[in-house]
Design a protein around this motif. Structure first.
Motif, PDB file in Angstrom:
ATOM      1  N   CYS A 120     -17.589  36.881 -60.649  1.00 39.89           N
ATOM      2  CA  CYS A 120     -18.659  37.430 -59.718  1.00 39.89           C
ATOM      3  C   CYS A 120     -19.663  38.261 -60.171  1.00 39.89           C
ATOM      4  O   CYS A 120     -20.839  38.097 -60.098  1.00 39.89           O
ATOM      5  N   GLY A 121     -19.209  39.126 -60.931  1.00 38.47           N
ATOM      6  CA  GLY A 121     -19.831  40.232 -61.491  1.00 38.47           C
ATOM      7  C   GLY A 121     -20.743  39.779 -62.593  1.00 38.47           C
ATOM      8  O   GLY A 121     -22.159  40.228 -62.600  1.00 38.47           O
ATOM      9  N   THR A 169     -23.578  37.671 -60.323  1.00 38.03           N
ATOM     10  CA  THR A 169     -24.533  38.834 -59.799  1.00 38.03           C
ATOM     11  C   THR A 169     -25.299  39.720 -60.832  1.00 38.03           C
ATOM     12  O   THR A 169     -26.433  39.993 -60.547  1.00 38.03           O
ATOM     13  N   LEU A 193     -29.873  45.919 -55.480  1.00 39.76           N
ATOM     14  CA  LEU A 193     -28.854  45.539 -54.548  1.00 39.76           C
ATOM     15  C   LEU A 193     -27.800  44.604 -55.370  1.00 39.76           C
ATOM     16  O   LEU A 193     -26.677  44.947 -55.369  1.00 39.76           O
ATOM     17  N   PHE A 194     -28.207  43.799 -56.240  1.00 36.83           N
ATOM     18  CA  PHE A 194     -27.608  42.981 -57.180  1.00 36.83           C
ATOM     19  C   PHE A 194     -26.875  43.744 -58.102  1.00 36.83           C
ATOM     20  O   PHE A 194     -25.819  43.310 -58.608  1.00 36.83           O
ATOM     21  N   GLY A 200     -25.783  46.620 -57.951  1.00 42.38           N
ATOM     22  CA  GLY A 200     -24.883  47.682 -57.384  1.00 42.38           C
ATOM     23  C   GLY A 200     -23.657  46.645 -57.094  1.00 42.38           C
ATOM     24  O   GLY A 200     -22.351  46.945 -57.155  1.00 42.38           O
ATOM     25  N   GLN A 201     -23.971  45.160 -56.666  1.00 42.24           N
ATOM     26  CA  GLN A 201     -22.821  44.461 -56.375  1.00 42.24           C
ATOM     27  C   GLN A 201     -22.027  43.993 -57.695  1.00 42.24           C
ATOM     28  O   GLN A 201     -21.058  43.775 -57.829  1.00 42.24           O
ATOM     29  N   THR A 202     -22.979  43.816 -58.772  1.00 42.22           N
ATOM     30  CA  THR A 202     -22.196  43.594 -60.222  1.00 42.22           C
ATOM     31  C   THR A 202     -21.317  44.886 -60.340  1.00 42.22           C
ATOM     32  O   THR A 202     -20.201  44.700 -60.817  1.00 42.22           O
ATOM     33  N   ALA A 226     -19.678  46.991 -58.379  1.00 38.58           N
ATOM     34  CA  ALA A 226     -18.661  46.811 -57.388  1.00 38.58           C
ATOM     35  C   ALA A 226     -17.628  45.966 -57.964  1.00 38.58           C
ATOM     36  O   ALA A 226     -16.524  46.008 -57.978  1.00 38.58           O
ATOM     37  N   PHE A 227     -18.102  44.535 -58.127  1.00 40.36           N
ATOM     38  CA  PHE A 227     -17.303  43.270 -58.919  1.00 40.36           C
ATOM     39  C   PHE A 227     -16.730  43.640 -59.921  1.00 40.36           C
ATOM     40  O   PHE A 227     -15.219  43.518 -60.030  1.00 40.36           O
ATOM     41  N   TYR A 236     -16.237  41.168 -47.921  1.00 37.07           N
ATOM     42  CA  TYR A 236     -17.712  41.086 -48.680  1.00 37.07           C
ATOM     43  C   TYR A 236     -18.354  39.931 -48.140  1.00 37.07           C
ATOM     44  O   TYR A 236     -19.617  40.041 -47.746  1.00 37.07           O
ATOM     45  N   PHE A 291     -21.682  40.083 -45.843  1.00 41.94           N
ATOM     46  CA  PHE A 291     -22.959  39.430 -46.423  1.00 41.94           C
ATOM     47  C   PHE A 291     -23.467  38.623 -45.273  1.00 41.94           C
ATOM     48  O   PHE A 291     -24.707  38.659 -45.139  1.00 41.94           O
TER      49      PHE A 291
END
Length: 81
Positions: free
Chosen positions: A8-9, A12, A30-31, A33-35, A37-38, A58, A62
């Motif tokens: 997922c990281g 993203t 935003l993406f 940051g998601q990367t 976090a994952f 999550y 979303f």
């Protein structure tokens, strides 16, 4: 399950780069940051149940955020065509 969070990281991260190339800087941040976090969560070596709870939270955030954005913030026809 930790490998799936790395996957997922990865995706993203790919989307973040594509958003950055497309001059959509807020979305790319935003993406990214998601990367982060994952990938950070993937190295915590949690139980599979914990990973499922985190992923469920999550997805819930979303969907709530996307529904709010699509209902109250998005202005149709703003593309300039």
């Amino acid at each position: 399950m930790d490998r799936m969070f790395r996957v997922c990281g990865f995706w993203t991260g790919i989307m973040a780069v594509l958003f950055m190339v497309g001059d959509m800087h807020e979305m790319s941040i935003l993406f990214f940051g998601q990367t982060g976090a994952f990938v950070a969560l993937s190295y915590l070596k949690l139980s599979e149940r914990a990973y499922m709870y985190i992923f469920g939270a999550y997805l819930t955030l979303f969907f709530v955020g996307f529904t709010y954005y699509a209902t109250f913030i998005l202005q149709p026809g703003i593309g300039g065509h």
